[in-house]
Design a protein around this motif. Structure first.
Motif, PDB file in Angstrom:
ATOM      1  N   ALA A 159       0.855  -1.149  -0.029  1.00 52.11           N
ATOM      2  CA  ALA A 159      -0.141  -0.081  -0.221  1.00 52.11           C
ATOM      3  C   ALA A 159       0.800   1.202  -0.082  1.00 52.11           C
ATOM      4  O   ALA A 159       0.520   2.331  -0.156  1.00 52.11           O
ATOM      5  CB  ALA A 159      -0.941   0.146   1.237  1.00 52.11           C
ATOM      6  N   LEU A 160       2.221   1.140   0.239  1.00 54.70           N
ATOM      7  CA  LEU A 160       2.993   2.466   0.043  1.00 54.70           C
ATOM      8  C   LEU A 160       3.123   2.890  -1.227  1.00 54.70           C
ATOM      9  O   LEU A 160       2.879   2.175  -2.395  1.00 54.70           O
ATOM     10  CB  LEU A 160       4.595   1.930   0.653  1.00 54.70           C
ATOM     11  CG  LEU A 160       4.548   1.679   1.799  1.00 54.70           C
ATOM     12  CD1 LEU A 160       6.113   1.052   2.254  1.00 54.70           C
ATOM     13  CD2 LEU A 160       4.105   2.844   2.921  1.00 54.70           C
ATOM     14  N   PRO A 161       3.269   4.166  -1.738  1.00 50.39           N
ATOM     15  CA  PRO A 161       3.410   4.454  -3.051  1.00 50.39           C
ATOM     16  C   PRO A 161       4.314   3.556  -3.763  1.00 50.39           C
ATOM     17  O   PRO A 161       5.280   3.363  -3.269  1.00 50.39           O
ATOM     18  CB  PRO A 161       3.935   6.058  -2.902  1.00 50.39           C
ATOM     19  CG  PRO A 161       3.552   6.271  -1.320  1.00 50.39           C
ATOM     20  CD  PRO A 161       3.767   5.119  -0.396  1.00 50.39           C
ATOM     21  N   ASP A 162       3.972   3.454  -5.191  1.00 50.19           N
ATOM     22  CA  ASP A 162       4.600   2.761  -5.973  1.00 50.19           C
ATOM     23  C   ASP A 162       6.302   3.057  -6.133  1.00 50.19           C
ATOM     24  O   ASP A 162       6.864   2.480  -6.351  1.00 50.19           O
ATOM     25  CB  ASP A 162       4.142   2.796  -7.409  1.00 50.19           C
ATOM     26  CG  ASP A 162       2.949   1.905  -7.318  1.00 50.19           C
ATOM     27  OD1 ASP A 162       2.418   1.197  -6.501  1.00 50.19           O
ATOM     28  OD2 ASP A 162       2.233   1.741  -8.478  1.00 50.19           O
ATOM     29  N   GLU A 163       6.329   4.447  -6.009  1.00 49.28           N
ATOM     30  CA  GLU A 163       7.846   5.063  -6.157  1.00 49.28           C
ATOM     31  C   GLU A 163       8.748   4.597  -4.805  1.00 49.28           C
ATOM     32  O   GLU A 163       9.873   4.861  -4.679  1.00 49.28           O
ATOM     33  CB  GLU A 163       7.785   6.449  -6.376  1.00 49.28           C
ATOM     34  CG  GLU A 163       7.564   7.427  -5.313  1.00 49.28           C
ATOM     35  CD  GLU A 163       5.771   7.607  -5.542  1.00 49.28           C
ATOM     36  OE1 GLU A 163       5.323   8.583  -4.684  1.00 49.28           O
ATOM     37  OE2 GLU A 163       4.995   6.799  -6.148  1.00 49.28           O
ATOM     38  N   THR A 164       8.083   4.006  -3.880  1.00 48.34           N
ATOM     39  CA  THR A 164       8.873   3.934  -2.692  1.00 48.34           C
ATOM     40  C   THR A 164       9.968   2.875  -3.008  1.00 48.34           C
ATOM     41  O   THR A 164       9.759   1.767  -3.543  1.00 48.34           O
ATOM     42  CB  THR A 164       8.101   3.344  -1.690  1.00 48.34           C
ATOM     43  OG1 THR A 164       6.901   4.440  -1.187  1.00 48.34           O
ATOM     44  CG2 THR A 164       8.850   2.976  -0.214  1.00 48.34           C
ATOM     45  N   THR A 165      11.345   3.114  -2.851  1.00 48.29           N
ATOM     46  CA  THR A 165      12.519   2.313  -2.614  1.00 48.29           C
ATOM     47  C   THR A 165      12.523   1.609  -1.459  1.00 48.29           C
ATOM     48  O   THR A 165      12.340   2.015  -0.223  1.00 48.29           O
ATOM     49  CB  THR A 165      13.678   3.409  -2.751  1.00 48.29           C
ATOM     50  OG1 THR A 165      13.431   4.173  -3.707  1.00 48.29           O
ATOM     51  CG2 THR A 165      14.866   2.475  -2.936  1.00 48.29           C
ATOM     52  N   VAL A 166      12.656   0.359  -1.762  1.00 49.78           N
ATOM     53  CA  VAL A 166      12.488  -0.751  -0.624  1.00 49.78           C
ATOM     54  C   VAL A 166      13.958  -1.255  -0.697  1.00 49.78           C
ATOM     55  O   VAL A 166      14.597  -1.990  -1.365  1.00 49.78           O
ATOM     56  CB  VAL A 166      11.608  -1.918  -0.998  1.00 49.78           C
ATOM     57  CG1 VAL A 166      11.621  -3.151  -0.149  1.00 49.78           C
ATOM     58  CG2 VAL A 166      10.186  -1.307  -1.191  1.00 49.78           C
ATOM     59  N   TYR A 167      14.641  -1.209   0.648  1.00 49.41           N
ATOM     60  CA  TYR A 167      15.755  -1.965   1.230  1.00 49.41           C
ATOM     61  C   TYR A 167      15.569  -3.035   1.965  1.00 49.41           C
ATOM     62  O   TYR A 167      15.052  -3.118   3.076  1.00 49.41           O
ATOM     63  CB  TYR A 167      16.654  -0.916   1.857  1.00 49.41           C
ATOM     64  CG  TYR A 167      17.339   0.294   1.058  1.00 49.41           C
ATOM     65  CD1 TYR A 167      18.396   0.064   0.250  1.00 49.41           C
ATOM     66  CD2 TYR A 167      16.671   1.386   0.862  1.00 49.41           C
ATOM     67  CE1 TYR A 167      18.997   1.114  -0.489  1.00 49.41           C
ATOM     68  CE2 TYR A 167      17.017   2.426   0.034  1.00 49.41           C
ATOM     69  CZ  TYR A 167      18.356   2.379  -0.395  1.00 49.41           C
ATOM     70  OH  TYR A 167      18.657   3.457  -1.307  1.00 49.41           O
ATOM     71  N   CYS A 168      15.657  -4.292   1.335  1.00 50.55           N
ATOM     72  CA  CYS A 168      15.534  -5.461   1.823  1.00 50.55           C
ATOM     73  C   CYS A 168      16.888  -6.012   2.185  1.00 50.55           C
ATOM     74  O   CYS A 168      17.893  -5.612   1.924  1.00 50.55           O
ATOM     75  CB  CYS A 168      14.643  -6.417   0.992  1.00 50.55           C
ATOM     76  SG  CYS A 168      15.234  -6.496  -0.895  1.00 50.55           S
ATOM     77  N   ALA A 169      17.052  -7.085   3.003  1.00 50.84           N
ATOM     78  CA  ALA A 169      18.103  -7.346   3.815  1.00 50.84           C
ATOM     79  C   ALA A 169      19.156  -8.468   3.151  1.00 50.84           C
ATOM     80  O   ALA A 169      19.988  -8.859   3.890  1.00 50.84           O
ATOM     81  CB  ALA A 169      17.794  -7.783   5.305  1.00 50.84           C
ATOM     82  N   HIS A 170      18.810  -8.952   2.039  1.00 53.31           N
ATOM     83  CA  HIS A 170      19.435 -10.107   1.591  1.00 53.31           C
ATOM     84  C   HIS A 170      19.366 -10.158   0.308  1.00 53.31           C
ATOM     85  O   HIS A 170      18.580  -9.769  -0.407  1.00 53.31           O
ATOM     86  CB  HIS A 170      18.737 -11.467   1.960  1.00 53.31           C
ATOM     87  CG  HIS A 170      18.904 -11.902   3.560  1.00 53.31           C
ATOM     88  ND1 HIS A 170      20.107 -12.520   4.258  1.00 53.31           N
ATOM     89  CD2 HIS A 170      18.037 -11.644   4.689  1.00 53.31           C
ATOM     90  CE1 HIS A 170      19.937 -12.504   5.339  1.00 53.31           C
ATOM     91  NE2 HIS A 170      18.832 -12.250   5.606  1.00 53.31           N
ATOM     92  N   GLU A 171      20.449 -10.723  -0.413  1.00 51.67           N
ATOM     93  CA  GLU A 171      20.718 -10.962  -1.772  1.00 51.67           C
ATOM     94  C   GLU A 171      19.940 -12.285  -2.359  1.00 51.67           C
ATOM     95  O   GLU A 171      20.789 -13.249  -2.525  1.00 51.67           O
ATOM     96  CB  GLU A 171      22.136 -10.720  -2.282  1.00 51.67           C
ATOM     97  CG  GLU A 171      22.309 -10.895  -3.746  1.00 51.67           C
ATOM     98  CD  GLU A 171      21.565  -9.805  -4.627  1.00 51.67           C
ATOM     99  OE1 GLU A 171      20.556 -10.069  -5.316  1.00 51.67           O
ATOM    100  OE2 GLU A 171      21.713  -8.495  -4.552  1.00 51.67           O
ATOM    101  N   TYR A 172      18.965 -12.518  -2.368  1.00 47.56           N
ATOM    102  CA  TYR A 172      18.147 -13.680  -2.588  1.00 47.56           C
ATOM    103  C   TYR A 172      17.414 -13.678  -3.993  1.00 47.56           C
ATOM    104  O   TYR A 172      16.670 -14.606  -4.613  1.00 47.56           O
ATOM    105  CB  TYR A 172      17.155 -14.134  -1.539  1.00 47.56           C
ATOM    106  CG  TYR A 172      17.539 -14.474  -0.187  1.00 47.56           C
ATOM    107  CD1 TYR A 172      18.553 -14.833   0.009  1.00 47.56           C
ATOM    108  CD2 TYR A 172      16.362 -14.213   0.995  1.00 47.56           C
ATOM    109  CE1 TYR A 172      19.027 -15.071   1.355  1.00 47.56           C
ATOM    110  CE2 TYR A 172      16.759 -14.662   2.094  1.00 47.56           C
ATOM    111  CZ  TYR A 172      18.205 -15.061   2.443  1.00 47.56           C
ATOM    112  OH  TYR A 172      18.479 -15.479   3.685  1.00 47.56           O
ATOM    113  N   THR A 173      17.642 -12.530  -4.687  1.00 49.81           N
ATOM    114  CA  THR A 173      16.951 -12.331  -5.818  1.00 49.81           C
ATOM    115  C   THR A 173      16.946 -13.323  -7.215  1.00 49.81           C
ATOM    116  O   THR A 173      15.785 -13.764  -7.622  1.00 49.81           O
ATOM    117  CB  THR A 173      17.056 -10.663  -6.441  1.00 49.81           C
ATOM    118  OG1 THR A 173      17.305  -9.881  -5.527  1.00 49.81           O
ATOM    119  CG2 THR A 173      15.747 -10.551  -7.138  1.00 49.81           C
ATOM    120  N   ALA A 174      18.160 -13.700  -7.265  1.00 51.34           N
ATOM    121  CA  ALA A 174      18.293 -14.698  -8.380  1.00 51.34           C
ATOM    122  C   ALA A 174      17.547 -15.878  -8.023  1.00 51.34           C
ATOM    123  O   ALA A 174      16.818 -16.585  -9.038  1.00 51.34           O
ATOM    124  CB  ALA A 174      19.592 -15.113  -8.821  1.00 51.34           C
TER     125      ALA A 174
END
Length: 253
Positions: A159-174
């Motif tokens: 629900a946060l604005p779409d442009e919100t930059t999100v810092y998550c804590a792990h490099e799990y993306t691949a």
């Protein structure tokens, strides 16, 4: 207002985040995954640490609290559950605010990974630090919470604005991308996955991400649309989420 974020890798797949309020020069660390690495980065930047902002109690997020506080005198702020492994100078919960100089963070309840997990949202700079609740193309495992709690937490972040930059804590993306491709054929996801794999081949981080991008491509935020492909139909949204989370937990790709 201006908040500077200094991101760096630590441990095997964590990210450390040092943040600085430019108006006051005061700095904070979001979580303490690796005390020595964080202190070394503080030395490099020359920043003055005022706060430790914990998102939850796990050792790779609060385990460095004592060493960093001893070295810097920073005050420790976090949810009550942090007391399982470290003292707190200030306990925070949903709806509280935390100030770092002129930067104001709203505390958001985002439990599910742990029961008391919180996120810190800086609305003025459109930045959120979300710990292990939301990842780029993923979400945290439910070590303590239940699907309805985790789904509600993800919806608060969505629900946060779409442009919100999100810092998550792990490099799990691949790894998250490989799973997402197994349950979702959306072209936007395929294009994003290609970019992710290429970035990791170059040794580049895939964090931070953005709320709008996650809403478009993250299988956990898209769970009600994807659950039928897993044979789950006619269920509540949190049950659809539970089906996608279970599929990820058993995914071997």
């Amino acid at each position: 207002m201006a908040l500077t974020v200094h991101q760096f890798p630590c441990l095997s797949d964590n990210y450390g985040f040092l943040i600085r309020d430019e108006a006051s020069g005061l700095a904070a660390t979001v979580d303490t995954p690796d005390a020595k690495a964080i202190l070394a980065e503080l030395d490099k930047t020359g920043w003055r640490l005022a706060l430790i902002l914990n998102t939850h109690w796990h050792p790779d997020h609060a385990g460095g609290n004592a060493e960093i506080q001893a070295a810097t005198g920073a005050k420790i702020v976090g949810p009550a559950e942090v007391r399982k492994i470290a003292p707190l100078d200030r306990e925070v919960a949903d709806g509280d605010t935390v100030e770092l100089g002129e930067t104001r963070f709203s505390v958001m309840e985002v439990g599910g990974h742990t029961l008391g997990h919180v996120a810190y949202h800086d609305a003025a700079d459109a930045i959120a630090f979300v710990g292990d609740t939301l990842f780029a193309l993923g979400c945290g495992r439910m070590f303590e919470g239940q699907p309805d709690q985790m789904w509600a937490s993800l919806q608060r972040l969505a629900a946060l604005p779409d442009e919100t930059t999100v810092y998550c804590a792990h490099e799990y993306t691949a790894a998250n991308a490989r799973f997402a491709l197994s349950v979702d054929s959306d072209p936007a996801l395929a294009a994003r996955a290609r970019d992710i794999f290429a970035a990791r081949e170059r040794g580049e981080p895939t964090v931070p991400t953005r709320i709008g991008l996650e809403k478009q491509t993250n299988p956990f935020l898209r769970a009600p649309l994807l659950a039928p492909a897993l044979g789950v139909r006619g269920v509540a949204d949190h049950e659809a989420f539970a089906a996608v989370r279970a599929a990820k937990d058993s995914f071997k790709g």
